[in-house]
Design an enzyme around this catalytic site. Sequence first.
Site, short mmCIF file in Angstrom:
data_model
loop_
_atom_site.label_atom_id
_atom_site.label_comp_id
_atom_site.label_asym_id
_atom_site.label_seq_id
_atom_site.Cartn_x
_atom_site.Cartn_y
_atom_site.Cartn_z
CE LYS A 166 9.77 11.71 -5.04
NZ LYS A 166 8.76 11.49 -3.98
C1 E4P Z 1 6.06 9.46 -4.23
O1 E4P Z 1 6.87 9.85 -5.06
C2 E4P Z 1 4.86 10.25 -4.00
O2 E4P Z 1 5.30 11.48 -3.55
C3 E4P Z 1 3.90 9.67 -3.00
O3 E4P Z 1 4.06 8.28 -2.89
C4 E4P Z 1 2.48 10.04 -3.30
O4 E4P Z 1 1.65 9.34 -2.45
P1 E4P Z 1 0.13 9.78 -2.16
O5 E4P Z 1 -0.64 9.51 -3.39
O6 E4P Z 1 -0.28 8.90 -1.02
O7 E4P Z 1 0.17 11.24 -1.81
#
Ligand code: E4P
Length: 225
Positions: free
Chosen positions: A86
């Site tokens: 990522k």
């Molecule tokens: C995914 O890439 C994100 O890190 C994650 O889903 C963010 O989620 P949140 O808005 O609940 O922190």
Amino acid sequence: MLVLIDDANLEAIKRIYEFYPCDGVTTNPSILKKQGENPMEVLKAIREFLPDGAQLHAQVVSLTAEKMIDEAHHMLEVLGKDTYIKIPVTSEGIKAMKLLSKENANITATAIYTSMQAFIAAKAGARYTAPYVNRLDNMGADGVQVAKDIHDMFKMHGLNADVLAASFKNSQQVLNLCKYGIGSITAAPDVIEGLIKHDATANAVEVFTKDFYSLVGEGNTMENL
Ligand code: E4P
């Protein structure tokens, strides 16, 4: 639509895997922080648990492309195949995506708040792009619509990338993307469990069980008849 678990707690991941059809796990540095342990050890334990072919998405934290690439190489070496790196959609991140994709690394572009960020990331070689649906909703934007726009743009331009919609708070957001044919979503365990929860279903099961017991006696099932 792939369904991934957005969590790093191994017990929670095991519980969801036991009951629901899943395709892997996504994490980010904040999710890993909640475990309060060495994040690489946490990721290794998740990888060991996951079945063959399941995806594990883990994020780099470096701020320059060169360092992101070094970090990615190390993560790929430790976490093995089906690991998706990522990378946030900063300019350094896009540069890292361009270079890493030349090595055929699996890349998930993350921290996406606009459809153009996703488009540029896909052109730079990201396999998945993660728009933050609920965070967008909380900003007064339409997170589901941003994810749909990205999906449409990828199809329109023949890009080999999918939406991995992230940041969900309820079933409705997931349903809207599911109906649209979005490639994948990642959601926290409670949101995944909420996808099938319905009081009417629980009530129906209760009545069926009561009726059956009144017919054949308490505790009997088809198995002992
Ligand atoms: C995914 O890439 C994100 O890190 C994650 O889903 C963010 O989620 P949140 O808005 O609940 O922190």
